[in-house]
Design a protein around this motif. Structure first.
Motif, short mmCIF file in Angstrom:
data_model
loop_
_atom_site.label_atom_id
_atom_site.label_comp_id
_atom_site.label_asym_id
_atom_site.label_seq_id
_atom_site.Cartn_x
_atom_site.Cartn_y
_atom_site.Cartn_z
N MET A 117 0.85 -1.21 0.00
CA MET A 117 0.00 0.00 0.00
C MET A 117 0.88 1.26 0.00
O MET A 117 1.70 1.41 0.90
CB MET A 117 -0.80 -0.09 1.31
CG MET A 117 -2.00 0.77 1.42
SD MET A 117 -3.38 0.31 0.41
CE MET A 117 -4.57 1.32 1.19
N PRO A 118 0.78 2.13 -0.99
CA PRO A 118 1.62 3.33 -0.99
C PRO A 118 1.31 4.24 0.20
O PRO A 118 0.20 4.23 0.72
CB PRO A 118 1.27 4.03 -2.30
CG PRO A 118 0.21 3.26 -2.94
CD PRO A 118 -0.13 2.06 -2.13
N GLU A 119 2.32 5.00 0.61
CA GLU A 119 2.19 5.81 1.82
C GLU A 119 2.71 7.23 1.60
O GLU A 119 3.64 7.44 0.81
CB GLU A 119 3.04 5.21 2.94
CG GLU A 119 2.50 3.97 3.58
CD GLU A 119 3.36 3.57 4.77
OE1 GLU A 119 2.79 3.31 5.83
OE2 GLU A 119 4.59 3.56 4.63
N LEU A 120 2.16 8.14 2.39
CA LEU A 120 2.74 9.48 2.53
C LEU A 120 3.49 9.47 3.85
O LEU A 120 2.88 9.31 4.92
CB LEU A 120 1.62 10.54 2.56
CG LEU A 120 2.05 11.98 2.87
CD1 LEU A 120 3.05 12.51 1.85
CD2 LEU A 120 0.83 12.91 2.93
N VAL A 121 4.83 9.58 3.77
CA VAL A 121 5.65 9.52 4.98
C VAL A 121 6.30 10.88 5.19
O VAL A 121 6.88 11.44 4.24
CB VAL A 121 6.74 8.43 4.89
CG1 VAL A 121 7.43 8.25 6.24
CG2 VAL A 121 6.16 7.11 4.42
N PHE A 122 6.22 11.40 6.40
CA PHE A 122 6.87 12.68 6.73
C PHE A 122 8.07 12.39 7.63
O PHE A 122 7.92 11.97 8.77
CB PHE A 122 5.87 13.59 7.44
CG PHE A 122 6.42 14.96 7.83
CD1 PHE A 122 7.42 15.58 7.10
CD2 PHE A 122 5.90 15.63 8.93
CE1 PHE A 122 7.92 16.83 7.45
CE2 PHE A 122 6.38 16.90 9.29
CZ PHE A 122 7.39 17.49 8.55
N PHE A 123 9.28 12.59 7.07
CA PHE A 123 10.51 12.45 7.86
C PHE A 123 10.82 13.83 8.42
O PHE A 123 11.13 14.76 7.67
CB PHE A 123 11.66 11.96 6.97
CG PHE A 123 11.49 10.55 6.50
CD1 PHE A 123 11.87 9.48 7.30
CD2 PHE A 123 10.95 10.29 5.26
CE1 PHE A 123 11.72 8.17 6.86
CE2 PHE A 123 10.79 8.98 4.81
CZ PHE A 123 11.17 7.92 5.61
N SER A 124 10.74 13.90 9.72
CA SER A 124 10.78 15.22 10.35
C SER A 124 11.89 15.30 11.40
O SER A 124 12.27 14.28 11.98
CB SER A 124 9.40 15.41 10.97
OG SER A 124 9.43 16.34 11.95
N GLY A 125 12.40 16.49 11.62
CA GLY A 125 13.44 16.68 12.64
C GLY A 125 13.87 18.13 12.63
O GLY A 125 13.29 18.95 11.92
N THR A 126 14.88 18.43 13.41
CA THR A 126 15.41 19.79 13.42
C THR A 126 16.24 20.00 12.15
O THR A 126 16.46 19.06 11.38
CB THR A 126 16.36 20.00 14.61
OG1 THR A 126 17.42 19.06 14.49
CG2 THR A 126 15.64 19.85 15.94
N MET A 127 16.76 21.19 11.99
CA MET A 127 17.75 21.44 10.95
C MET A 127 18.97 20.56 11.26
O MET A 127 19.22 20.21 12.41
CB MET A 127 18.19 22.92 10.95
CG MET A 127 17.15 23.86 10.42
SD MET A 127 17.72 25.58 10.45
CE MET A 127 19.02 25.57 9.20
N ASP A 128 19.72 20.21 10.24
CA ASP A 128 21.02 19.56 10.41
C ASP A 128 20.94 18.18 11.07
O ASP A 128 21.90 17.77 11.71
CB ASP A 128 21.92 20.50 11.24
CG ASP A 128 23.40 20.16 11.09
OD1 ASP A 128 23.77 19.56 10.07
OD2 ASP A 128 24.18 20.47 12.01
N CYS A 129 19.82 17.49 10.94
CA CYS A 129 19.74 16.15 11.56
C CYS A 129 19.86 15.04 10.52
O CYS A 129 19.77 13.86 10.87
CB CYS A 129 18.47 16.01 12.40
SG CYS A 129 16.99 15.87 11.40
N GLY A 130 20.05 15.40 9.25
CA GLY A 130 20.29 14.37 8.24
C GLY A 130 19.11 14.07 7.33
O GLY A 130 19.10 13.05 6.64
#
Ligand SMILES: Nc1ncnc2c1ncn2[C@@H]1O[C@H](COP(=O)(O)OP(=O)(O)O)[C@@H](O)[C@H]1O
Ligand SMILES: Cc1cn([C@H]2C[C@H](O)[C@@H](COP(=O)(O)O)O2)c(=O)[nH]c1=O
Length: 228
Positions: A1-14
């Motif tokens: 099943m396709p997904e909408l994934v949000f990879f989130s973090g602060t600035m400069d975390c990769g």
């Protein structure tokens, strides 16, 4: 099943590094991705990581329609197996809705990367919509650190190392800027609330006010305890 994934973090975390790794791993297995970005520090139509890697991307400027763009690409016989969208905090909420539609109606995985909050610790509208719509929100594993060693959870905007709390929400920039320039620094919540950057903590440590001279009250044991 396709997904909408949000990879989130602060600035400069990769985040951008991870975007490039996802792209690399999939393209080496013959899959073809469509890469989008907006206002990357490396310039228009670029997705760049501080590790030195950079790739071409489609610039998703204001008013850009992700769904229409991908439908046009596919109907011309173009191929797209997945979508990457970096600097997603800069996107408008309607553009995030278009990305969700790409997942649901075009059956494509969409990997979005971005910071959640701005220098005042307020949600970016694009990030808010991603939190509302994403199938998954992933926090990056390699945490960025505050100067105190705690996990950095907040982004501060600085001028000459001093934290500022007024200004436009969007000002493209980087961490470790030269003195005098507008830059950014990642902090833990405690030090973001106290507006204490690495430079101001260093200055406070050198200040005569905090030299270990015993105060009269402290000597008598009646002084209130203090904590930085
Ligand atoms: N010289 C270096 N050696 C090893 N890792 C580095 C170096 N410079 C940057 N990095 C890594 O790259 C990360 C920043 O990656 P980047 O993808 O540009 O972040 P983001 O997109 O989240 O702002 C840093 O947190 C660090 O882990
Ligand atoms: C906190 C904050 C950041 N920005 C800008 C600064 C950078 O150009 C990007 C973040 O990029 P990164 O790859 O995650 O380091 O966002 C801004 O415009 N406003 C802010 O409040």
């Amino acid at each position: 099943m396709p997904e909408l994934v949000f990879f989130s973090g602060t600035m400069d975390c990769g985040k951008s590094t991870l975007a490039l790794q996802i792209e690399h791993n999939r393209s080496t297995r013959g899959l073809q991705g469509m890469i989008f970005t907006r206002d990357d520090r490396a310039g228009e139509g670029k997705l760049s990581s501080r590790l030195g890697l950079v790739t071409d991307a489609v610039e998703a400027a204001e008013g850009f329609d992700f769904y229409a763009y991908l439908v046009a690409h596919l109907s011309k016989g173009g191929r797209c197996d997945y979508v990457i969208a970096d600097e997603a905090q800069f996107l408008a909420p309607e553009q995030i809705d278009q990305l969700a539609r790409v997942v649901d109606d075009l059956d494509l995985d969409v990997f979005a990367f971005g910071i959640t909050t701005d220098f005042r610790s307020k949600l970016f509208p694009g990030s808010q919509r991603l939190v509302e719509l994403a199938d998954r929100v992933e926090v990056l594993q390699v945490e960025a650190l505050c100067w105190c060693g705690a996990r950095a959870t907040h982004n501060a905007r600085t001028v000459g190392g001093v934290m500022v709390v007024e200004g436009a929400q969007v000002v493209v920039g980087d961490v470790n800027q030269a003195a005098g320039e507008v830059g950014y620094e990642v902090l833990c919540r405690r030090h973001h609330r106290r507006r204490m950057t690495a430079a101001s903590a260093r200055a406070a440590a050198l200040s005569p006010d905090v030299l270990p001279v015993e105060h009269e009250d402290a000597a008598r044991g009646t002084a209130a305890p203090t904590r930085t």
